[in-house]
Design a protein around this motif. Structure first.
Motif, mmCIF file in Angstrom:
data_model
loop_
_atom_site.group_PDB
_atom_site.id
_atom_site.type_symbol
_atom_site.label_atom_id
_atom_site.label_comp_id
_atom_site.label_asym_id
_atom_site.label_seq_id
_atom_site.Cartn_x
_atom_site.Cartn_y
_atom_site.Cartn_z
ATOM 1 N N LYS A 1 31.328 80.311 25.868
ATOM 2 C CA LYS A 1 32.544 80.580 25.099
ATOM 3 C C LYS A 1 33.717 80.689 26.066
ATOM 4 O O LYS A 1 33.692 81.515 26.979
ATOM 5 N N LEU A 2 34.728 79.856 25.850
ATOM 6 C CA LEU A 2 35.894 79.844 26.734
ATOM 7 C C LEU A 2 37.166 80.329 26.046
ATOM 8 O O LEU A 2 38.077 80.823 26.711
ATOM 9 N N PHE A 3 37.236 80.183 24.716
ATOM 10 C CA PHE A 3 38.449 80.518 23.987
ATOM 11 C C PHE A 3 38.160 81.531 22.883
ATOM 12 O O PHE A 3 37.056 81.589 22.344
ATOM 13 N N THR A 4 39.187 82.307 22.558
ATOM 14 C CA THR A 4 39.151 83.166 21.378
ATOM 15 C C THR A 4 39.876 82.423 20.267
ATOM 16 O O THR A 4 40.986 81.905 20.480
ATOM 17 N N VAL A 5 39.267 82.348 19.086
ATOM 18 C CA VAL A 5 39.856 81.573 17.998
ATOM 19 C C VAL A 5 40.125 82.457 16.783
ATOM 20 O O VAL A 5 39.335 83.327 16.440
ATOM 21 N N LYS A 6 41.282 82.247 16.158
ATOM 22 C CA LYS A 6 41.624 82.871 14.890
ATOM 23 C C LYS A 6 41.743 81.742 13.875
ATOM 24 O O LYS A 6 42.682 80.938 13.913
ATOM 25 N N LYS A 7 40.779 81.698 12.948
ATOM 26 C CA LYS A 7 40.704 80.562 12.033
ATOM 27 C C LYS A 7 41.608 80.764 10.819
ATOM 28 O O LYS A 7 41.727 81.852 10.279
ATOM 29 N N GLY A 8 42.248 79.690 10.398
ATOM 30 C CA GLY A 8 43.061 79.662 9.194
ATOM 31 C C GLY A 8 42.649 78.485 8.345
ATOM 32 O O GLY A 8 41.828 77.658 8.755
ATOM 33 N N PHE A 9 43.215 78.386 7.131
ATOM 34 C CA PHE A 9 42.813 77.292 6.250
ATOM 35 C C PHE A 9 43.366 75.963 6.742
ATOM 36 O O PHE A 9 42.675 74.948 6.750
ATOM 37 N N PHE A 10 44.646 75.971 7.167
ATOM 38 C CA PHE A 10 45.286 74.741 7.609
ATOM 39 C C PHE A 10 45.250 74.558 9.119
ATOM 40 O O PHE A 10 45.356 73.438 9.602
ATOM 41 N N LYS A 11 45.134 75.651 9.880
ATOM 42 C CA LYS A 11 45.180 75.525 11.334
ATOM 43 C C LYS A 11 44.427 76.679 11.988
ATOM 44 O O LYS A 11 44.302 77.765 11.420
ATOM 45 N N ASN A 12 43.935 76.422 13.196
ATOM 46 C CA ASN A 12 43.278 77.439 14.013
ATOM 47 C C ASN A 12 44.158 77.757 15.218
ATOM 48 O O ASN A 12 44.804 76.879 15.787
ATOM 49 N N THR A 13 44.174 79.026 15.595
ATOM 50 C CA THR A 13 44.922 79.452 16.785
ATOM 51 C C THR A 13 43.927 79.819 17.882
ATOM 52 O O THR A 13 43.056 80.674 17.686
ATOM 53 N N TYR A 14 44.063 79.167 19.037
ATOM 54 C CA TYR A 14 43.148 79.372 20.155
ATOM 55 C C TYR A 14 43.892 80.097 21.282
ATOM 56 O O TYR A 14 45.044 79.777 21.583
ATOM 57 N N THR A 15 43.212 81.058 21.890
ATOM 58 C CA THR A 15 43.801 81.828 22.980
ATOM 59 C C THR A 15 42.875 81.793 24.191
ATOM 60 O O THR A 15 41.663 81.991 24.064
ATOM 61 N N ALA A 16 43.459 81.529 25.352
ATOM 62 C CA ALA A 16 42.715 81.550 26.618
ATOM 63 C C ALA A 16 43.179 82.746 27.438
ATOM 64 O O ALA A 16 44.375 82.941 27.634
ATOM 65 N N ASN A 17 42.224 83.542 27.884
ATOM 66 C CA ASN A 17 42.506 84.669 28.783
ATOM 67 C C ASN A 17 41.555 84.564 29.973
ATOM 68 O O ASN A 17 40.376 84.883 29.855
ATOM 69 N N PHE A 18 42.080 84.083 31.081
ATOM 70 C CA PHE A 18 41.273 83.898 32.280
ATOM 71 C C PHE A 18 41.823 84.759 33.422
ATOM 72 O O PHE A 18 42.999 85.110 33.450
ATOM 73 N N THR A 19 40.934 85.062 34.347
ATOM 74 C CA THR A 19 41.324 85.681 35.613
ATOM 75 C C THR A 19 41.059 84.676 36.724
ATOM 76 O O THR A 19 40.047 83.978 36.699
ATOM 77 N N TYR A 20 41.978 84.582 37.665
ATOM 78 C CA TYR A 20 41.797 83.687 38.805
ATOM 79 C C TYR A 20 41.774 84.553 40.059
ATOM 80 O O TYR A 20 42.748 84.682 40.782
ATOM 81 N N ASP A 21 40.635 85.178 40.277
ATOM 82 C CA ASP A 21 40.480 86.122 41.388
ATOM 83 C C ASP A 21 39.438 85.569 42.353
ATOM 84 O O ASP A 21 38.239 85.771 42.178
ATOM 85 N N VAL A 22 39.914 84.873 43.384
ATOM 86 C CA VAL A 22 38.988 84.234 44.309
ATOM 87 C C VAL A 22 38.331 85.232 45.254
ATOM 88 O O VAL A 22 37.292 84.940 45.854
#
Length: 335
Positions: free
Chosen positions: A102-123
């Motif tokens: 799982k890479l994205f958080t999704v909020k589903k709707g009837f006409f459209k879905n909203t996708y959110t990415a929350n990543f950390t870039y900590d090398v």
């Protein structure tokens, strides 16, 4: 992996995530050292570090770097999205600990879905970062002792910096030292010689000491590492905290010593739902049209029926009584 021990000059770490119009997702990680670097691994060694998680590993190079490319394609973004909040550290790809189910958080709707990415870039959580200073010289030599004192005075208390003194005592030691110098594309000049990662400094002059300080300062700041995350989003982008944007590409310039946060969200319309609504509307219009046609036809038939049954001009009376009856009706109609 070539990146798991960062002990060289410029390093490139570029992660690119592309969400395509057909809803597939491409993930690419390009890792590279300068072209003249002597640090190299085989693709098999890279695969061993990354793990067998469906990644394709190939060689990578551009005009400045040479290294490896790690890539993977996901058929549909919905397969790697969850209603739960997702937060991943992207460099974990390099140590086989990256859970890409799982890479994205999704909020589903009837006409459209909203996708959110929350990543950390900590090398820092993945790379074993060290600045290694190697001093090659003769034991109890004045010049070697002087440069060693300089290094310890400035860097002994820095936990990221390791100082190693290598005294050359035998002909074999000297031969091994020369081979190392040659491997760094440098000719042997004199002792003492200082090697900091892949860069060579010779002598104990003030200019050499100044160059060493400037180089270590550059390494210690993290600015010597090109750490970049890019997101290619051909859909409506709602919000993001990117460093910059080029067309549909969001770009984050990351720092080695920071816990870089990457966040963005976008919307994808559900074509199937839209087509379904259009189809339902067309069916409804068609039904209303047919109902109106039927109603008009029924009205016309009724009018024809009334007109037909009201026309008595063609009726021939059979006797006087019928004539009187008809005249009576006609009289009533006239009235």
């Amino acid at each position: 992996m070539i990146m798991l021990s960062i002990g060289s000059g410029c390093v490139k770490d570029e992660t690119i995530m592309s969400v395509n119009k057909n809803k597939s997702v491409d993930l690419v990680v390009n890792l590279g050292y300068p072209i003249n670097s002597n640090r190299k691994l085989t693709i098999e060694e890279v695969k061993e570090k990354v793990g067998d998680e469906g990644y394709f590993i190939d060689s990578y190079h551009d005009d400045k770097y040479v290294g490896y490319s790690i890539s993977k394609q996901y058929k549909n973004i919905n397969d790697i999205s969850s209603s739960k909040e997702i937060n991943l550290n992207l460099p974990d790809i390099l140590n086989g600990k990256f859970d890409d189910s799982k890479l994205f958080t999704v909020k589903k709707g009837f006409f459209k879905n909203t996708y959110t990415a929350n990543f950390t870039y900590d090398v820092k959580k993945v790379y074993n970062y060290n600045i290694i200073i190697e001093l090659y010289g003769l034991e109890n030599n004045g010049n070697c002792n002087e440069i060693m004192d300089f290094l310890e005075e400035n860097y002994k208390d820095n936990e990221l910096i390791k100082i190693q003194r290598n005294n050359i005592k035998t002909a074999e030691d000297f031969q091994n030292f020369k081979e190392k110098i040659i491997s760094l594309n440098t000719e042997y000049k004199e002792l003492p010689t200082i090697i900091i990662n892949d860069r060579v400094f010779v002598g104990i002059t003030d200019d050499v000491k100044k160059e060493i300080k400037e180089y270590i300062s550059e390494l210690d700041s993290g600015n010597n590492y090109e750490l970049t995350y890019k997101a290619n989003i051909p859909f409506k982008i709602l919000n993001n905290n990117a460093t910059s944007k080029e067309g549909n590409t969001l770009i984050w310039k990351c720092n080695y010593f920071d816990e870089n946060k990457i966040s963005y969200s976008f919307q994808i319309f559900k074509i199937g739902s839209i087509i379904l609504i259009i189809f339902i509307i067309l069916i409804a219009i068609l039904i209303i049209f047919l109902i109106n046609i039927i109603r008009i036809k029924m009205k016309m038939d009724k009018e024809k029926f009334i007109a037909k049954n009201s026309d008595i001009s063609n009726i021939t009376p059979s006797d006087d009584n019928e004539t009187n009856t008809i005249m009576s009706i006609n009289d009533i109609i006239k009235k």
